[in-house]
Design an enzyme around this catalytic site. Structure first.
Site, PDB file in Angstrom:
ATOM      1  N   ASN A 123       0.919  -1.252   0.037  1.00 39.64           N
ATOM      2  CA  ASN A 123       0.066  -0.066  -0.110  1.00 39.64           C
ATOM      3  C   ASN A 123       0.894   1.318  -0.099  1.00 39.64           C
ATOM      4  O   ASN A 123       1.439   1.466   1.152  1.00 39.64           O
ATOM      5  CB  ASN A 123      -0.934  -0.043   1.382  1.00 39.64           C
ATOM      6  CG  ASN A 123      -1.684   1.029   1.365  1.00 39.64           C
ATOM      7  OD1 ASN A 123      -1.933   1.839   0.339  1.00 39.64           O
ATOM      8  ND2 ASN A 123      -2.678   1.413   2.476  1.00 39.64           N
ATOM      9  N   LYS A 163       0.185   4.385  -0.311  1.00 39.70           N
ATOM     10  CA  LYS A 163      -0.516   5.486   0.181  1.00 39.70           C
ATOM     11  C   LYS A 163      -0.350   6.704  -0.775  1.00 39.70           C
ATOM     12  O   LYS A 163      -0.174   6.251  -2.087  1.00 39.70           O
ATOM     13  CB  LYS A 163      -0.223   5.710   1.472  1.00 39.70           C
ATOM     14  CG  LYS A 163      -0.349   4.456   2.492  1.00 39.70           C
ATOM     15  CD  LYS A 163       0.186   4.627   3.774  1.00 39.70           C
ATOM     16  CE  LYS A 163      -0.173   3.290   4.547  1.00 39.70           C
ATOM     17  NZ  LYS A 163       0.068   3.329   5.956  1.00 39.70           N
ATOM     18  N   HIS A 170      -9.437   1.123   5.192  1.00 42.25           N
ATOM     19  CA  HIS A 170      -7.885   1.506   6.036  1.00 42.25           C
ATOM     20  C   HIS A 170      -8.117   2.465   7.182  1.00 42.25           C
ATOM     21  O   HIS A 170      -9.093   3.455   6.821  1.00 42.25           O
ATOM     22  CB  HIS A 170      -7.039   2.107   4.865  1.00 42.25           C
ATOM     23  CG  HIS A 170      -5.603   2.106   5.561  1.00 42.25           C
ATOM     24  ND1 HIS A 170      -5.100   2.932   6.363  1.00 42.25           N
ATOM     25  CD2 HIS A 170      -4.589   1.049   5.238  1.00 42.25           C
ATOM     26  CE1 HIS A 170      -4.059   2.726   6.463  1.00 42.25           C
ATOM     27  NE2 HIS A 170      -3.451   1.680   5.918  1.00 42.25           N
ATOM     28  N   GLU A 216      -6.690   4.885   7.895  1.00 45.33           N
ATOM     29  CA  GLU A 216      -6.555   6.447   7.619  1.00 45.33           C
ATOM     30  C   GLU A 216      -7.649   7.016   7.064  1.00 45.33           C
ATOM     31  O   GLU A 216      -7.945   7.993   7.182  1.00 45.33           O
ATOM     32  CB  GLU A 216      -5.369   6.390   6.776  1.00 45.33           C
ATOM     33  CG  GLU A 216      -3.838   6.408   7.427  1.00 45.33           C
ATOM     34  CD  GLU A 216      -2.672   5.589   6.662  1.00 45.33           C
ATOM     35  OE1 GLU A 216      -2.800   5.751   5.432  1.00 45.33           O
ATOM     36  OE2 GLU A 216      -1.815   5.134   7.170  1.00 45.33           O
ATOM     37  N   GLU A 259      -5.097  -4.698  10.678  1.00 45.95           N
ATOM     38  CA  GLU A 259      -4.120  -3.627  11.037  1.00 45.95           C
ATOM     39  C   GLU A 259      -4.366  -2.766  12.326  1.00 45.95           C
ATOM     40  O   GLU A 259      -5.030  -1.936  12.178  1.00 45.95           O
ATOM     41  CB  GLU A 259      -4.012  -2.602   9.603  1.00 45.95           C
ATOM     42  CG  GLU A 259      -3.614  -3.457   8.321  1.00 45.95           C
ATOM     43  CD  GLU A 259      -3.139  -2.117   7.330  1.00 45.95           C
ATOM     44  OE1 GLU A 259      -1.962  -2.287   6.888  1.00 45.95           O
ATOM     45  OE2 GLU A 259      -3.728  -0.979   7.125  1.00 45.95           O
ATOM     46  N   GLY A 300       2.764   2.554  10.712  1.00 39.56           N
ATOM     47  CA  GLY A 300       3.777   3.618  10.609  1.00 39.56           C
ATOM     48  C   GLY A 300       4.402   3.715  11.916  1.00 39.56           C
ATOM     49  O   GLY A 300       4.914   5.011  12.053  1.00 39.56           O
ATOM     50  N   SER A 360       3.601  -2.071  10.586  1.00 38.55           N
ATOM     51  CA  SER A 360       5.085  -1.922  10.687  1.00 38.55           C
ATOM     52  C   SER A 360       5.818  -3.172  10.513  1.00 38.55           C
ATOM     53  O   SER A 360       6.740  -3.745  11.153  1.00 38.55           O
ATOM     54  CB  SER A 360       5.387  -1.604  12.172  1.00 38.55           C
ATOM     55  OG  SER A 360       5.183  -0.094  12.326  1.00 38.55           O
TER      56      SER A 360
HETATM   57  P1  13P Z   1       3.176   0.479   7.580  1.00 41.26           P
HETATM   58  O1  13P Z   1       3.857  -0.892   7.148  1.00 41.26           O
HETATM   59  O2  13P Z   1       3.790   1.678   7.077  1.00 41.26           O
HETATM   60  O3  13P Z   1       3.295   0.390   9.130  1.00 41.26           O
HETATM   61  O4  13P Z   1       1.929   0.814   7.082  1.00 41.26           O
HETATM   62  C1  13P Z   1       0.938  -0.079   7.061  1.00 41.26           C
HETATM   63  C2  13P Z   1      -0.442   0.025   6.413  1.00 41.26           C
HETATM   64  O5  13P Z   1      -0.975   0.949   6.796  1.00 41.26           O
HETATM   65  C3  13P Z   1      -0.644  -0.635   5.170  1.00 41.26           C
HETATM   66  O6  13P Z   1      -1.974  -0.562   4.782  1.00 41.26           O
END
Ligand code: 13P
Length: 252
Positions: A9, A11, A98, A100, A170, A176, A216
């Site tokens: 992903n 983003k 997601h 976010e 997740e 992150g 992560s």
């Molecule tokens: P990270 O791997 O940067 O923690 O992000 C995970 C994520 O949100 C994948 O959709």
């Protein structure tokens, strides 16, 4: 035995040049070095580069996914992208739910179910994300939260429709932050999610449904996470942005 699946992903990262550079070189390395990964690999770039990404990956096993769709069919929704638009450029997969998007764009379970319906109408595979916040875990609410996220969305779907889904667990506190869920925390939640599918749809569905972990993931923790019985791969953010890193994850 379920095949392992790795989804990048990206983003809001990688412009046109970075996207095409990554994909061309990544595919070249995979092809020339004949990296033996035996995994399903999916990359989700930004909207403007989905078409070129699909073209670059034509004829390979790499699949391209979108990161979002709007819940309406078409119309006056300035700045939005519909499921049918994705379909018209050959995109077959989309990430929904997601954290976010839930947090920054207020996508609640009702909206997400609308998005699921329109995605299914256009035959898109759905990578559906669930997960609790740090506070919710502190209050030992993680199982209730995830159960509810599924109950109000995915679990409205028929057994037939479930084959279009990948589930991604997740935990919000792991995204992150560099602080991944432990193998035990992740496996426990994945086992719980699979048991919910068993209860709702029976054994054939629960055995098959891919449940990925995200949050992560890096070269040090990927292998042990993927070794867990109910973890069928990963949804990777930061560590999917550089070719070398992503290749390490794929070979984990
Ligand atoms: P990270 O791997 O940067 O923690 O992000 C995970 C994520 O949100 C994948 O959709």
């Amino acid at each position: 035995m379920r095949k392992k699946i790795i989804i990048a992903n990206w983003k809001m990262n990688h412009d046109f040049h970075e996207t095409s550079f990554f994909l061309r070189n990544f595919l070249k390395i995979i092809f020339e070095k004949k990296i033996n990964h035996n995994k399903e690999i999916i990359i989700a770039p930004s909207f403007p580069f989905l078409h070129i990404s699909n073209q670059i990956s034509q004829g390979t096993t790499l699949k391209i996914a979108a990161q979002n769709i709007h819940q309406m069919e078409k119309g006056s929704y300035t700045g939005e992208v519909s499921a049918s638009m994705l379909k018209s450029i050959g995109i077959t997969k989309v990430i929904l739910g997601h954290s976010e998007r839930r947090e920054l764009y207020f996508e609640n379970n009702d909206i997400l179910f609308e998005k699921i319906k329109i995605a299914l109408k256009y035959g898109l595979n759905i990578i559906f994300c669930v997960g609790e916040t740090a506070i919710e875990r502190d209050q030992n609410q993680q199982f209730n939260i995830v159960k509810n996220q599924l109950k109000e969305t995915v679990f409205h779907c028929s057994r037939d429709e479930i084959r279009f889904f990948y589930i991604a667990y997740e935990p919000v506190w792991a995204i992150g932050t560099g602080k991944n869920a432990t193998y035990e925390q992740a496996q426990t939640m994945h086992e719980f999610i699979r048991s919910l599918f068993l209860e709702k749809y029976g054994e054939r569905v629960s055995d098959k449904i891919p449940i990925l972990y995200g949050g992560s993931i890096n070269n040090l923790n990927a292998r042990d996470l993927f070794l867990q019985k109910d973890i069928d791969g990963g949804l990777v953010g930061n560590y999917s942005l550089k070719i070398d890193n992503f290749l390490e994850i794929i070979q984990s």
